[in-house]
Design a protein around this motif. Structure first.
Motif, PDB file in Angstrom:
ATOM      1  N   UNK A 122       0.829  -1.214   0.000  1.00  0.00           N
ATOM      2  CA  UNK A 122       0.000   0.000   0.000  1.00  0.00           C
ATOM      3  C   UNK A 122       0.858   1.256   0.000  1.00  0.00           C
ATOM      4  N   UNK A 123       1.968   1.206   0.734  1.00  0.00           N
ATOM      5  CA  UNK A 123       2.886   2.350   0.733  1.00  0.00           C
ATOM      6  C   UNK A 123       3.506   2.554  -0.654  1.00  0.00           C
ATOM      7  N   UNK A 124       3.855   1.445  -1.319  1.00  0.00           N
ATOM      8  CA  UNK A 124       4.403   1.545  -2.676  1.00  0.00           C
ATOM      9  C   UNK A 124       3.373   2.117  -3.642  1.00  0.00           C
ATOM     10  N   UNK A 125       2.103   1.686  -3.482  1.00  0.00           N
ATOM     11  CA  UNK A 125       1.028   2.211  -4.324  1.00  0.00           C
ATOM     12  C   UNK A 125       0.908   3.729  -4.182  1.00  0.00           C
ATOM     13  N   UNK A 126       0.969   4.223  -2.938  1.00  0.00           N
ATOM     14  CA  UNK A 126       0.874   5.673  -2.719  1.00  0.00           C
ATOM     15  C   UNK A 126       2.114   6.393  -3.253  1.00  0.00           C
ATOM     16  N   UNK A 207      12.430 -10.056  10.495  1.00  0.00           N
ATOM     17  CA  UNK A 207      11.740 -10.243   9.223  1.00  0.00           C
ATOM     18  C   UNK A 207      10.251  -9.973   9.336  1.00  0.00           C
ATOM     19  N   UNK A 208       9.651 -10.332  10.492  1.00  0.00           N
ATOM     20  CA  UNK A 208       8.201 -10.172  10.633  1.00  0.00           C
ATOM     21  C   UNK A 208       7.783  -8.820  11.184  1.00  0.00           C
ATOM     22  N   UNK A 209       8.689  -8.121  11.892  1.00  0.00           N
ATOM     23  CA  UNK A 209       8.278  -6.894  12.565  1.00  0.00           C
ATOM     24  C   UNK A 209       9.042  -5.659  12.129  1.00  0.00           C
ATOM     25  N   UNK A 210      10.280  -5.809  11.680  1.00  0.00           N
ATOM     26  CA  UNK A 210      11.082  -4.622  11.386  1.00  0.00           C
ATOM     27  C   UNK A 210      11.256  -4.389   9.891  1.00  0.00           C
ATOM     28  N   UNK A 211      11.402  -5.455   9.095  1.00  0.00           N
ATOM     29  CA  UNK A 211      11.670  -5.274   7.677  1.00  0.00           C
ATOM     30  C   UNK A 211      10.563  -4.499   6.992  1.00  0.00           C
ATOM     31  N   UNK A 212       9.308  -4.853   7.294  1.00  0.00           N
ATOM     32  CA  UNK A 212       8.192  -4.152   6.664  1.00  0.00           C
ATOM     33  C   UNK A 212       8.158  -2.689   7.066  1.00  0.00           C
ATOM     34  N   UNK A 213       8.474  -2.397   8.349  1.00  0.00           N
ATOM     35  CA  UNK A 213       8.482  -1.009   8.799  1.00  0.00           C
ATOM     36  C   UNK A 213       9.556  -0.221   8.084  1.00  0.00           C
ATOM     37  N   UNK A 214      10.737  -0.830   7.909  1.00  0.00           N
ATOM     38  CA  UNK A 214      11.825  -0.151   7.214  1.00  0.00           C
ATOM     39  C   UNK A 214      11.449   0.160   5.769  1.00  0.00           C
ATOM     40  N   UNK A 215      10.819  -0.803   5.076  1.00  0.00           N
ATOM     41  CA  UNK A 215      10.417  -0.574   3.689  1.00  0.00           C
ATOM     42  C   UNK A 215       9.354   0.514   3.588  1.00  0.00           C
ATOM     43  N   UNK A 216       8.373   0.491   4.519  1.00  0.00           N
ATOM     44  CA  UNK A 216       7.338   1.529   4.519  1.00  0.00           C
ATOM     45  C   UNK A 216       7.935   2.906   4.769  1.00  0.00           C
ATOM     46  N   UNK A 217       8.868   2.995   5.712  1.00  0.00           N
ATOM     47  CA  UNK A 217       9.496   4.287   6.000  1.00  0.00           C
ATOM     48  C   UNK A 217      10.287   4.793   4.806  1.00  0.00           C
TER      49      UNK A 217
END
Length: 570
Positions: A122-126, A207-217
């Motif tokens: 969703x972040x990539x879409x925006x 992998x489950x908690x930090x990687x996604x946050x880093x990519x979104x940021x």
């Protein structure tokens, strides 16, 4: 495959969920209603989003496509854990089989990861919509959207497998659980060397908690750069990102809080053991002391091969969904349509509500049995299921009698119908049917609970039916069998006699020229026929000299046949 792997590793292991150790039992019911309210809000809110996006053409856009993925994940994510928590607080159902425990852990971690990766998408879409608006249609094609969503789901479904499989191979001593199974909590109290677990735990958490946050940021950083370069033109577009940022903050914050709480909890307040059935089966004779405790093991359908468990699961799931959707539609239609605000339809929504409650008492546990191999029920959970199953069955019989009386008054005494069937009268009739049915099974259930059972009692059934539980006891079963038979006769034949008496008067009126009014009875007659046909099937299966499987299937047909056909008939 995971289930068979877990079962082969620990075929005789039972987990006991402690819940919230310091929570007094007097608060269990309020906590249950709070969790139930939240669960219903989650299901309703996300279901409305799914329906709105699907049926509204203006919402057929990439952003809303990812949103319905998020809503579906929220439903699956909570359904993995909340029903068991509700069962724990309402029924005291603390037990989980080994395969169910590990499967719950896997699904919980998978859906958590899926939600994280969908937020990244969703972040990539925006990012594409705001930073590269002219290329948006070319980049975010339906194929690309489907590929991004599929990648998020597939990655998240595969990622927890190594951790769950490794965890299933550990040797445990004392374990501290909350009210569902988490990988970290299992690993935390294993009696293996903890140093060897640290890299494995840290990698999984990252992998489950930090990687996604880093990519979104990273996506948000690019968005802010684009925004600063052209404030005026991008202002309206940036407003679409606020919801995604709020979701990211909520998800990451909850994950960080949960992870921090697990990391700083150094000493469990209450020790918990994994109980092996080897130790439970040692006492062969019945233990009738007050200190003894019993768990029930649902055998299911004994001769059914495991290769058919999954097809049976899907058949039962389909029937259960038909029951829920069909009866819910009847409830909604009668409530919102003023022309249906009549006594006949008031009793009909009582029947629909009963069908939902009747099947929900037994079918979810059957689904859990066939899918997860979850065969264990605590003593109070089993007896509560037995009581509710027989209560709702009795209620259905008495509601059918009340509906027959309504048709008798409508056809035989049409001029007196408004005076006889007032709102107060119909409310009293419905309340009497419910109250009588709720009170009638109590003696049999209480008497059965005083029987002696082994520490692990095997019930040859898919749920806690009265006769099956009685036969699992090592006490004298004759008095309880006789009591159950007498109650069954009262519940089955007395209502049938009253229904036949009503229709005898109706037929007499029809013969005197009121045949047109008789057409309003057709639906009720079909429902009565279906209900008593299911009772006849169960009775014949029990009395005939047939294998045990036919006895069990007869009761299962009785539990499902009428609730499936009622919405189809009406």
């Amino acid at each position: 495959l995971l289930q068979s792997h877990f079962t082969s590793l620990h075929p005789l292991t039972v987990f006991y969920l402690v819940g919230i150790p310091s929570l007094p039992e007097s608060l269990f019911l309020p906590v249950f209603f709070i969790f139930l309210l939240f669960y219903l809000l989650i299901l309703t809110g996300n279901a409305l989003i799914l329906v709105a996006v699907v049926i509204e053409p203006s919402l057929h856009k990439p952003m809303y496509f990812f949103l319905i993925n998020l809503s579906a994940l929220d439903i699956l994510f909570t359904t993995t854990t909340v029903p068991k928590m509700l069962s724990l607080f309402l029924f005291g159902d603390h037990f989980l089989s080994f395969s169910s425990c590990l499967l719950q852990m896997y699904l919980f971690q998978s859906f958590t990861c899926s939600e994280a990766f969908i937020l990244v998408v969703m972040a990539y879409d925006r990012y594409v919509a705001i930073c590269r608006p002219l290329h948006y249609l070319a980049l975010m094609t339906p194929q690309t959207n489907a590929a991004l969503a599929s990648s998020a789901w597939l990655t998240a479904l595969l990622l927890p497998i190594p951790a769950v499989v490794k965890t299933s191979q550990m040797v445990y001593d004392n374990i501290e659980f909350h009210y569902f199974i988490r990988s970290f909590l299992l690993k935390k109290k294993t009696c293996m060397a903890k140093k060897s677990l640290k890299p494995h735990i840290l990698l999984g958490l990252y992998l489950s908690a930090r990687l996604d946050s880093d990519l979104c940021l990273t996506s948000i950083t690019w968005l802010l750069r684009s925004f600063c370069s052209s404030v005026t033109s991008q202002l309206s577009s940036l407003s679409f990102c606020t919801i995604a940022v709020c979701l990211l903050t909520t998800s990451s914050g909850a994950g960080e809080f949960s992870g921090l709480g697990a990391a700083i909890a150094s000493k469990p307040p209450v020790p918990l053991h994994i109980y092996s059935l080897d130790s439970l089966l040692l006492p062969i004779s019945c233990n009738e002391t007050e200190e003894s405790w019993t768990i029930f093991y649902l055998v299911g359908i004994p001769s059914l091969p495991k290769s058919l468990f999954l097809p049976i699961f899907f058949i039962f799931l389909l029937l259960y969904l038909l029951i829920l959707v069909g009866n819910a539609l009847i409830l909604v239609a009668v409530v919102i349509e003023p022309s249906l605000h009549k006594p006949m339809y008031f009793f009909l929504i009582n029947l629909s509500a009963l069908d939902i409650l009747f099947t929900t008492t037994t079918v979810p546990k059957m689904l859990s049995l066939f899918l997860c191999g979850d065969r264990y029920l605590s003593f109070p959970a089993c007896f509560l299921q037995m009581y509710l199953f027989h209560s709702f069955s009795c209620s259905e019989a008495f509601i059918l009698v009340v509906m027959a009386y309504d048709r008798y008054v409508a056809i035989c005494r049409p001029l007196h119908y408004p005076a006889l069937m007032t709102p107060q009268t119909i409310a009293a009739l419905a309340a009497s049917a419910w109250l009588t049915a709720l009170l009638l099974p109590i003696p049999a259930v209480v008497q059965t609970s005083h029987m002696a059972f082994e520490n692990t009692a095997h019930i040859y059934h898919c749920f806690c039916d009265h006769l099956a539980v009685v036969q699992a006891s090592c006490s004298d079963t004759s008095p309880q069998t006789l009591m159950g038979f007498c109650i069954a006769m009262v519940v089955s034949f007395l209502p049938l006699l009253l229904v036949l008496l009503s229709y005898a008067h109706i037929l007499a009126s029809v013969l005197h020229g009121r045949s047109k009014a008789f057409s309003t009875c057709s639906s009720h007659l079909l429902v009565v026929g279906t209900y008593y046909s299911s009772i006849a099937i169960a009775y014949v299966a029990y009395r005939a000299d047939l294998p045990l499987d036919f006895h069990i299937m007869g009761n299962v047909v009785y539990a499902l046949l009428t609730p499936v056909f009622n919405p189809l008939i009406y």
